[in-house]
Write a protein that holds these residues in place. Structure first.
Motif, PDB file in Angstrom:
ATOM      1  N   SER A 242      27.631  35.901  48.542  1.00 28.71           N
ATOM      2  CA  SER A 242      27.153  36.909  47.590  1.00 28.71           C
ATOM      3  C   SER A 242      26.397  38.004  48.327  1.00 28.71           C
ATOM      4  O   SER A 242      25.382  37.732  48.975  1.00 28.71           O
ATOM      5  CB  SER A 242      26.236  36.266  46.545  1.00 28.71           C
ATOM      6  OG  SER A 242      25.516  37.247  45.830  1.00 28.71           O
TER       7      SER A 242
ATOM      8  N   HIS B  99      24.699  40.282  46.906  1.00 28.39           N
ATOM      9  CA  HIS B  99      23.428  40.445  46.186  1.00 28.39           C
ATOM     10  C   HIS B  99      22.390  39.436  46.676  1.00 28.39           C
ATOM     11  O   HIS B  99      21.252  39.813  46.999  1.00 28.39           O
ATOM     12  CB  HIS B  99      23.658  40.283  44.686  1.00 28.39           C
ATOM     13  CG  HIS B  99      22.408  40.352  43.878  1.00 28.39           C
ATOM     14  ND1 HIS B  99      21.775  41.539  43.575  1.00 28.39           N
ATOM     15  CD2 HIS B  99      21.644  39.373  43.309  1.00 28.39           C
ATOM     16  CE1 HIS B  99      20.684  41.289  42.860  1.00 28.39           C
ATOM     17  NE2 HIS B  99      20.599  39.993  42.693  1.00 28.39           N
TER      18      HIS B  99
ATOM     19  N   GLN C 265      34.335  37.836  48.822  1.00 33.31           N
ATOM     20  CA  GLN C 265      33.089  37.292  48.275  1.00 33.31           C
ATOM     21  C   GLN C 265      33.434  36.061  47.453  1.00 33.31           C
ATOM     22  O   GLN C 265      34.218  36.142  46.512  1.00 33.31           O
ATOM     23  CB  GLN C 265      32.384  38.340  47.418  1.00 33.31           C
ATOM     24  CG  GLN C 265      31.063  37.859  46.847  1.00 33.31           C
ATOM     25  CD  GLN C 265      30.293  38.971  46.164  1.00 33.31           C
ATOM     26  OE1 GLN C 265      29.334  39.490  46.700  1.00 33.31           O
ATOM     27  NE2 GLN C 265      30.721  39.347  44.972  1.00 33.31           N
TER      28      GLN C 265
ATOM     29  N   GLY D 261      30.114  35.562  43.898  1.00 31.33           N
ATOM     30  CA  GLY D 261      29.470  36.748  43.350  1.00 31.33           C
ATOM     31  C   GLY D 261      28.635  36.450  42.127  1.00 31.33           C
ATOM     32  O   GLY D 261      28.943  35.554  41.342  1.00 31.33           O
ATOM     33  N   VAL D 262      27.562  37.217  41.960  1.00 34.82           N
ATOM     34  CA  VAL D 262      26.646  37.036  40.836  1.00 34.82           C
ATOM     35  C   VAL D 262      26.792  38.211  39.877  1.00 34.82           C
ATOM     36  O   VAL D 262      26.761  39.368  40.292  1.00 34.82           O
ATOM     37  CB  VAL D 262      25.183  36.950  41.325  1.00 34.82           C
ATOM     38  CG1 VAL D 262      24.236  36.787  40.141  1.00 34.82           C
ATOM     39  CG2 VAL D 262      25.022  35.795  42.299  1.00 34.82           C
TER      40      VAL D 262
ATOM     41  N   VAL E 156      28.821  33.985  37.020  1.00 38.65           N
ATOM     42  CA  VAL E 156      29.598  34.118  38.246  1.00 38.65           C
ATOM     43  C   VAL E 156      30.578  35.266  38.067  1.00 38.65           C
ATOM     44  O   VAL E 156      31.205  35.404  37.023  1.00 38.65           O
ATOM     45  CB  VAL E 156      30.366  32.812  38.557  1.00 38.65           C
ATOM     46  CG1 VAL E 156      31.306  33.017  39.740  1.00 38.65           C
ATOM     47  CG2 VAL E 156      29.386  31.681  38.852  1.00 38.65           C
TER      48      VAL E 156
ATOM     49  N   HIS F 248      33.034  44.615  46.195  1.00 42.98           N
ATOM     50  CA  HIS F 248      31.875  43.709  46.149  1.00 42.98           C
ATOM     51  C   HIS F 248      30.740  44.421  46.872  1.00 42.98           C
ATOM     52  O   HIS F 248      30.602  44.309  48.087  1.00 42.98           O
ATOM     53  CB  HIS F 248      32.182  42.382  46.841  1.00 42.98           C
ATOM     54  CG  HIS F 248      33.560  41.841  46.583  1.00 42.98           C
ATOM     55  ND1 HIS F 248      34.564  41.852  47.536  1.00 42.98           N
ATOM     56  CD2 HIS F 248      34.093  41.313  45.464  1.00 42.98           C
ATOM     57  CE1 HIS F 248      35.659  41.324  47.022  1.00 42.98           C
ATOM     58  NE2 HIS F 248      35.405  40.989  45.766  1.00 42.98           N
TER      59      HIS F 248
ATOM     60  N   SER G  48      26.605  45.625  47.148  1.00 42.71           N
ATOM     61  CA  SER G  48      25.183  45.566  46.808  1.00 42.71           C
ATOM     62  C   SER G  48      24.459  46.632  47.625  1.00 42.71           C
ATOM     63  O   SER G  48      24.889  46.991  48.720  1.00 42.71           O
ATOM     64  CB  SER G  48      24.595  44.184  47.113  1.00 42.71           C
ATOM     65  OG  SER G  48      25.144  43.208  46.241  1.00 42.71           O
TER      66      SER G  48
END
Length: 213
Positions: free
Chosen positions: A13, A15, A38, A41-42, A48, A57, A59
């Motif tokens: 992740s 994030h 990823q 992922g959050v 999820v 993906h 952040s």
């Protein structure tokens, strides 16, 4: 307030990694991190985010003082999401922003934005289905690589577009959200009668609801 861009091959992740770096004092500058793959992922509400290689993906972290001075902290998710929507629109996409932070194509979700305050930083995240969409989700309607999209998004962040300008453009788009619902305090609430305030919050069933998540 330049953001340095980092690309990583694979990560659980972006994030969670960025948040960990900030908590440990290893991240001290504004930056954007995207992963080609990823695995964990959050999404918002700790869901999820199911994705695959080729999707976005991303952040990023920005010091709070580097945000536009008129941006309400509780509406940074709307701000970030609308910047992304504007980039896609400039490429001919019909993707729109459902309040507060979901990117939709017609009635299917194609991506989402999340944000959180961590120390002096606002940590944001963007997921977008560029190549792969799980069942029930939508796929981006324009072709652009994750790298190109990240570069465009970072340029947009660095432009420090005012909240007033973003909100003036978003007011009309908000009307598209009225046939949808949102999750709040464990309930699913219709947006049909929602009242949108200038700070990006809404009035739902007599309660002021903000978008930070």
């Amino acid at each position: 307030m330049g953001l340095e861009i980092f690309c990583i091959e694979s990560i659980a992740s972006t994030h969670l990694f960025l948040c960990e770096q900030i908590r440990e004092g290893k991240m001290t500058q504004n930056c954007a991190l995207y992963a080609l793959d990823q695995s964990g992922g959050v999404g918002s509400r700790d869901n999820v985010w199911q994705s695959s290689r080729g999707n976005l993906h991303l952040s990023f972290c920005l010091r709070e003082g580097d945000l536009p001075s008129d941006l309400p902290l509780a509406s940074v998710s709307i701000y970030f999401a609308f910047l992304m929507r504007e980039i896609l629109s400039s490429l001919g996409s019909k993707i729109w922003l459902k309040w507060p932070n979901d990117l939709y194509l017609a009635d299917k979700k194609v991506g989402g934005v999340m944000s959180a305050k961590l120390g002096d930083f606002i940590v944001g995240g963007v997921g977008l289905n560029l190549k792969f969409a799980p069942p029930g989700a939508g796929l981006c309607d324009v072709k652009i690589t994750p790298r190109e999209l990240v570069e465009e998004f970072v340029r947009s962040l660095e432009g420090k577009n005012s909240w007033k300008n973003i909100f003036n453009h978003y007011v009309l788009e908000f009307e598209k959200s009225r046939k949808f619902s949102v999750h709040h305090d464990g309930r699913v609430l219709s947006l049909r009668e929602a009242l949108l305030y200038e700070d990006g919050s809404i009035l739902l069933e007599g309660k002021r609801v903000y978008s930070l998540r």
